[in-house]
Design a protein around this motif. Structure first.
Motif, short mmCIF file in Angstrom:
data_model
loop_
_atom_site.label_atom_id
_atom_site.label_comp_id
_atom_site.label_asym_id
_atom_site.label_seq_id
_atom_site.Cartn_x
_atom_site.Cartn_y
_atom_site.Cartn_z
N THR A 115 -31.29 42.96 -74.45
CA THR A 115 -31.65 44.37 -74.53
C THR A 115 -30.39 45.21 -74.51
OG1 THR A 115 -33.64 43.86 -73.26
CG2 THR A 115 -33.10 46.17 -73.54
N GLY A 116 -30.25 46.09 -75.52
CA GLY A 116 -29.13 47.02 -75.57
C GLY A 116 -29.62 48.42 -75.33
N PRO A 117 -28.75 49.40 -75.45
CA PRO A 117 -29.16 50.78 -75.20
C PRO A 117 -30.33 51.20 -76.09
CG PRO A 117 -26.77 50.61 -75.36
CD PRO A 117 -27.32 49.29 -75.78
N GLY A 118 -31.49 51.41 -75.48
CA GLY A 118 -32.62 51.95 -76.20
C GLY A 118 -33.41 50.99 -77.06
N ARG A 119 -33.12 49.70 -77.01
CA ARG A 119 -33.86 48.78 -77.89
C ARG A 119 -33.68 47.33 -77.44
NH1 ARG A 119 -30.48 46.54 -82.19
NH2 ARG A 119 -28.31 47.15 -81.85
N VAL A 120 -34.53 46.46 -77.98
CA VAL A 120 -34.39 45.02 -77.78
C VAL A 120 -33.67 44.47 -79.00
CG1 VAL A 120 -35.57 42.85 -77.34
CG2 VAL A 120 -36.52 44.99 -76.45
N ARG A 121 -32.53 43.83 -78.79
CA ARG A 121 -31.72 43.36 -79.91
C ARG A 121 -32.27 42.08 -80.54
NH1 ARG A 121 -26.99 44.92 -76.84
NH2 ARG A 121 -25.81 46.55 -77.92
N TRP A 122 -32.53 41.06 -79.70
CA TRP A 122 -32.96 39.79 -80.29
C TRP A 122 -33.76 38.96 -79.28
CZ3 TRP A 122 -30.57 36.09 -77.32
CH2 TRP A 122 -29.25 36.33 -76.88
N HIS A 123 -34.52 38.02 -79.84
CA HIS A 123 -35.29 37.04 -79.07
C HIS A 123 -34.87 35.64 -79.51
CE1 HIS A 123 -37.79 40.66 -79.46
NE2 HIS A 123 -38.40 40.33 -78.35
N ARG A 124 -34.74 34.73 -78.57
CA ARG A 124 -34.46 33.34 -78.90
C ARG A 124 -35.25 32.43 -77.95
NH1 ARG A 124 -32.96 35.72 -82.53
NH2 ARG A 124 -30.95 35.70 -83.61
N ALA A 125 -35.67 31.29 -78.46
CA ALA A 125 -36.41 30.32 -77.65
C ALA A 125 -35.67 29.00 -77.64
CB ALA A 125 -37.82 30.13 -78.20
N VAL A 126 -35.59 28.37 -76.49
CA VAL A 126 -34.97 27.05 -76.35
C VAL A 126 -36.08 26.04 -76.15
CG1 VAL A 126 -33.45 25.63 -74.93
CG2 VAL A 126 -32.84 28.00 -75.40
N PRO A 127 -36.17 25.00 -76.98
CA PRO A 127 -37.27 24.03 -76.87
C PRO A 127 -37.37 23.42 -75.48
CG PRO A 127 -36.06 23.70 -78.92
CD PRO A 127 -35.28 24.71 -78.12
N GLY A 128 -38.57 23.40 -74.94
CA GLY A 128 -38.83 22.77 -73.66
C GLY A 128 -38.45 23.59 -72.44
N LEU A 129 -37.81 24.73 -72.64
CA LEU A 129 -37.33 25.51 -71.50
C LEU A 129 -38.49 26.06 -70.67
CD1 LEU A 129 -35.14 26.82 -69.82
CD2 LEU A 129 -34.95 28.63 -71.54
N GLY A 130 -39.53 26.58 -71.32
CA GLY A 130 -40.64 27.15 -70.59
C GLY A 130 -41.34 26.13 -69.70
N ALA A 131 -41.57 24.93 -70.23
CA ALA A 131 -42.24 23.89 -69.45
C ALA A 131 -41.39 23.46 -68.26
CB ALA A 131 -42.55 22.70 -70.34
N TRP A 132 -40.07 23.37 -68.47
CA TRP A 132 -39.18 22.97 -67.37
C TRP A 132 -39.13 24.05 -66.29
CZ3 TRP A 132 -34.22 24.95 -65.93
CH2 TRP A 132 -33.59 24.19 -64.93
#
Length: 232
Positions: free
Chosen positions: A98-115
């Motif tokens: 998140t930068g000033p006034g906005r969300v810049r980017w989204h990234r997902a790492v495989p398996g991270l949520g389950a861990w």
């Protein structure tokens, strides 16, 4: 009769407009983002914190909110701040900047949520800066270390753990421009084999010639990372 049908068709089209607009709005936020700004220019330095299910930026002097950011269906677990950036690790394994006034980017790492869901507190140590200005950010998980360029979220390199080994995000140290990450292995190798050294350019190995991490069109800085002499 034809006029009646035309009139009904026109009315149906008008009534459908809000639904079309809503559908377009939904497509513009595929990650469930909800970003709200409250003030254009804070009076004091801006700090960030996790508050409930949202990330909140606020004036560190007055406490007034500057912006809040939440994602539908998930909650923030860890933050890492850098000049102009707020990196957030979410419970579903998503990483956002998140930068000033906005969300810049989204990234997902495989398996991270389950861990992350496997035990409370696992988010600690997952975010690791790879340079003083946090131009490069490492995401450390047992299976791999993944490095993203902060400016645009570009995946610059990843390093998989050795077979029978796992990186430990809770056991890291920064020294001499390098990040040392514990990598315990089954069979108990020597302690030196259970440490991995990386920097902004990847794993530190003898006489390497890594690629740069500049944005397209930028000139490369310096000689490209920490060099290690060959073993004698």
């Amino acid at each position: 009769m034809d006029r009646t049908r035309l009139a009904l068709t026109a009315v149906a089209a008008v009534l459908a407009l809000p639904l079309v607009t809503a559908a377009q709005h939904t497509r513009q936020t595929p990650y469930g983002d909800s970003f709200d700004s409250f003030s254009a220019r804070p009076a004091g330095p801006v700090a960030v914190r996790i508050r409930g299910a949202a990330v909140e930026a606020y004036d560190s002097r007055s406490g007034a909110r500057h912006w809040t950011y939440a994602r539908r269906g998930s909650s923030p677990l860890a933050l890492r701040s850098a000049p102009g950036h707020t990196f957030t690790l979410w419970a579903d394994g998503m990483i956002t900047d998140t930068g000033p006034g906005r969300v810049r980017w989204h990234r997902a790492v495989p398996g991270l949520g389950a861990w992350l869901a496997g035990r409370h507190g696992r988010a600690s140590g997952v975010f690791q800066p790879l340079d003083p200005g946090v131009r490069m950010l490492a995401v450390v998980t047992p299976e791999r270390i993944t490095a993203f360029r902060a400016a645009d979220g570009d995946l610059r390199w990843l390093l998989s753990a050795r077979e029978g080994c796992a990186f430990d995000p809770g056991r890291t140290v920064h020294t001499g421009g390098a990040l040392l990450v514990a990598q315990p292995c089954r069979g108990r190798d020597s302690w030196s084999q259970e440490l991995t050294a990386v920097d902004a350019f990847g794993r530190i190995t003898p006489d390497r010639t890594p690629l740069g991490n500049e944005l397209p069109g930028q000139r490369r800085r310096g000689g490209g990372g920490n060099r290690v002499a060959r073993p004698s």
